[in-house]
Design a protein around this motif. Structure first.
Motif, short mmCIF file in Angstrom:
data_model
loop_
_atom_site.label_atom_id
_atom_site.label_comp_id
_atom_site.label_asym_id
_atom_site.label_seq_id
_atom_site.Cartn_x
_atom_site.Cartn_y
_atom_site.Cartn_z
N SER A 191 34.90 -8.80 12.75
CA SER A 191 34.84 -7.84 11.64
C SER A 191 33.27 -7.91 11.13
O SER A 191 32.43 -7.95 12.11
CB SER A 191 35.50 -8.37 10.24
OG SER A 191 35.23 -9.59 9.97
N CYS A 192 32.85 -8.23 9.89
CA CYS A 192 31.58 -8.28 9.54
C CYS A 192 31.09 -9.80 9.27
O CYS A 192 31.75 -10.73 9.54
CB CYS A 192 31.33 -7.28 8.44
SG CYS A 192 32.25 -8.11 6.85
N GLY A 193 29.74 -10.04 9.08
CA GLY A 193 29.43 -11.31 8.73
C GLY A 193 30.22 -11.71 7.36
O GLY A 193 30.17 -13.15 7.25
N ALA A 194 30.40 -11.20 6.65
CA ALA A 194 31.38 -11.55 5.34
C ALA A 194 32.82 -12.03 5.92
O ALA A 194 33.18 -13.37 5.46
CB ALA A 194 31.54 -10.52 4.42
N GLY A 195 33.32 -11.21 6.87
CA GLY A 195 34.49 -11.74 6.91
C GLY A 195 34.66 -13.02 7.84
O GLY A 195 35.31 -13.91 8.10
N THR A 196 33.62 -13.11 8.71
CA THR A 196 33.35 -14.42 9.53
C THR A 196 33.28 -15.56 8.60
O THR A 196 33.77 -16.79 9.02
CB THR A 196 31.82 -14.18 10.43
OG1 THR A 196 32.10 -12.98 11.14
CG2 THR A 196 31.82 -15.39 11.34
N GLN A 197 32.33 -15.37 7.50
CA GLN A 197 32.28 -16.42 6.55
C GLN A 197 33.43 -16.79 5.77
O GLN A 197 33.59 -17.89 5.44
CB GLN A 197 30.97 -16.41 5.87
CG GLN A 197 29.97 -16.46 6.76
CD GLN A 197 28.44 -16.07 6.17
OE1 GLN A 197 27.96 -16.82 5.48
NE2 GLN A 197 27.83 -15.09 6.30
N SER A 198 34.37 -15.78 5.70
CA SER A 198 35.97 -16.10 5.10
C SER A 198 36.53 -17.16 6.01
O SER A 198 36.94 -18.19 5.66
CB SER A 198 36.83 -15.06 4.93
OG SER A 198 36.26 -14.13 3.95
N PHE A 241 32.83 -18.20 15.47
CA PHE A 241 31.85 -17.23 16.06
C PHE A 241 32.15 -15.83 15.89
O PHE A 241 33.11 -15.42 15.63
CB PHE A 241 31.48 -17.39 17.47
CG PHE A 241 31.09 -18.64 17.93
CD1 PHE A 241 29.84 -19.09 17.85
CD2 PHE A 241 32.20 -19.48 18.37
CE1 PHE A 241 29.52 -20.45 18.05
CE2 PHE A 241 31.89 -20.90 18.52
CZ PHE A 241 30.15 -21.24 18.60
N PRO A 242 30.99 -15.14 15.38
CA PRO A 242 30.99 -13.63 15.26
C PRO A 242 30.97 -12.60 16.29
O PRO A 242 30.12 -12.92 17.46
CB PRO A 242 29.90 -13.38 14.26
CG PRO A 242 28.65 -14.28 14.90
CD PRO A 242 29.42 -15.46 15.43
#
Lengths: 293, 221
Positions: free
Chosen positions: B92-99, B110-111
């Motif tokens: 998904s996006c960088g926000a989803g990755t950091q969730s 990893f994104p």
């Protein structure tokens, strides 16, 4: 007389520009300065023009003064935020630089560091306001300065912009922001320029018409196709073509000289700004042909 | 929505070369619309990884990947697959990755995508950037067109000298934001207000990172 005094006295002003080189070898630039010394009312020093990294404008302004030329510091908003711009303005002023030309600046994508982060924290109108503030002893945050600047600030305008209305809106905002003089983008059609001047004359500002010498019909076509706000009429392109390759540059210089002479004789504007772009050594000859020296 | 595009696959493979098993996490919102993190993309990624000799312990498309607690609840049934996996690939996006980073402290995450911008979908698979999330809206003053975003220089008071026949010096594909603003204000008969007002230097402190916002009112004890 200083550049400011010349414009305020109503004398026809002549400026040209010096482009700082890329690198520390400044012999050729100094040679150009020596050629221009005593002939111009002021010389613009460009600020990393076309977003190509070169010697900074302030240092070259200082050298211009040491070689008997009064500089106009070109300042763009591309490479510095408001702290950097104001700080450089204070620094320039204590070095004796009195004229500043406030511009937005070509985008980094035009230059040789395409991956650079463009700043544009403020833009030309706001930079003019900032200079006005520094002249009144205040920085952009309203803090008092220990000693105000005494800049004579100007700006740029594109008389042949298409569409013209948004350009004129910005021109008027620059006037309100304290621009005293304007140097224009290169013009080639005097009749059309007269129309612009009819509008510009409503405001208490001095206008210096910009000139870029045409070296060939090919260059004229290139300008028409690639450079925003420049329109070389077909009649001039035909004139260059008819002159043939060997005489094209002479013809281009004659065209510039003829136009300058007309502007001056008919008192259409307050002066001219000759952008030689690599042909600084030809500026005195153009001035001679135009009857300026 | 947040516009994403797939990262260079070789780069991703380099990131994960030392791992054998993977859990794939997508998102049903922006990434699904962008074609970077919906069911079809997760399926394709699973097949690609398996073809590279890797194993996939599970896949899941979160409802809203940037909603941390909601995603945590949704992922409960996948505990076993998540325990087994060497690492998590978030599509998904960088926000989803950091969730996922927040939820799985002991797993590498990893994104799979690059996050590009906040965009509008103008038609299927066409995305435009129109808002820069600057923190202090000026659309009220510019006819509803954002020059901070639509102008490459973010100019606030009119076009630069690079406007050529109504187009931008950066690219003839970009229409000059200030010509668009001027034309719209003219059509709305609001030119006077556009011309008379000089916008002051923007206060960029409103976009000071990292930004947080709490809108919940504290309950009175």
């Amino acid at each position: 007389m200083s550049f400011r005094e010349i414009l305020n006295s109503g004398k026809f002003a002549v400026t040209a520009e010096v482009g700082p080189p890329k690198g520390t070898d400044i012999k050729e630039m100094i040679h150009h300065m020596e050629l221009l010394k005593g002939k111009l009312d002021a010389v613009n020093v460009t600020d990393n023009q076309s977003a190509v990294m070169r010697i900074c404008s302030i240092a070259v302004c200082k050298i211009a003064m040491e070689h008997g030329l009064e500089p106009i510091l070109q300042m763009t908003c591309r490479d510095r935020n408001r702290i950097g711009l104001q700080s450089d303005l204070l620094g320039a002023n204590i070095l004796g630089i009195k004229n500043v030309l406030c511009m937005t600046g070509d985008h980094v994508s035009a230059g040789d560091h395409k991956g650079a982060k463009p700043v544009y924290d403020i833009e030309s109108v706001q930079l003019l306001n900032a200079v006005d503030g520094l002249n009144k002893g205040k920085d952009m945050s309203g803090n008092d300065l220990k000693g105000a600047t005494d800049f004579f600030q100007g700006a740029v305008v594109t008389p042949e912009a298409n569409p013209i209305e948004p350009q004129l809106m910005k021109f008027e905002k620059k006037v309100r922001a304290g621009a005293n003089f304007f140097q224009t983008q290169a013009i080639y059609d005097i009749e059309k320029f007269k129309e612009f001047m009819k509008h510009a004359r409503k405001f208490p500002v001095k206008i210096l018409a910009g000139f870029v010498v045409l070296k060939s019909a090919g260059m004229a076509n290139f300008l028409n196709n690639n450079v925003p706000g420049i329109r070389v009429p077909q009649t001039l392109i035909d004139e260059l073509k008819a002159a043939g390759k060997e005489k094209a540059l002479d013809t281009g210089m004659n065209i510039t000289a003829r136009h300058i002479k007309q502007l001056r004789d008919e008192k259409i504007c307050d002066g001219v700004h000759i952008m030689a772009i690599g042909m600084e050594d030809k500026v005195p000859m153009i001035m001679e042909k135009a009857g300026l020296i | 929505m947040i516009i994403t595009k797939k990262r260079d696959f070789k780069e991703l493979m380099e990131n994960i070369k030392n791992y054998k098993s993977f859990f794939l996490l997508g998102c049903s919102e922006c990434a699904t619309l962008c074609g970077t993190g919906g069911e079809p993309e997760l399926k394709a990624m699973k097949e690609t990884l398996e073809a590279e000799g890797k194993s996939v312990t599970g896949t899941f498309v979160a409802k809203t990947g940037c909603q941390v607690l909601g995603t945590k609840v949704e992922l409960k049934p996948f505990k076993e697959a998540l325990d087994k996996t060497d690492c998590i690939i978030v599509m998904s996006c960088g926000a989803g990755t950091q969730s996922a980073v927040e939820l799985y402290e002991d797993k590498p995450v990893f994104p799979a995508n690059d996050s590009l911008f906040l965009g509008n979908m103008t038609r299927l698979q066409f995305f435009d950037e129109r808002c820069s999330l600057c923190g202090k809206c000026i659309l009220d003053k510019t006819g509803g067109i954002c020059p901070i975003t639509a102008c490459p220089k973010g100019l606030l008071n009119g076009p630069c000298g690079g406007c050529k026949d109504g187009h931008c010096e950066i690219s003839p594909d970009i229409k000059c934001a200030w010509v668009r603003i001027y034309e719209r204000m003219k059509k709305l008969d609001r030119l006077q207000e556009l011309c008379e007002v000089t916008l002051e230097a923007k206060d960029w402190s409103a976009s000071q990172k990292p930004r947080t916002l709490v809108t919940r009112e504290e309950k009175k004890k």
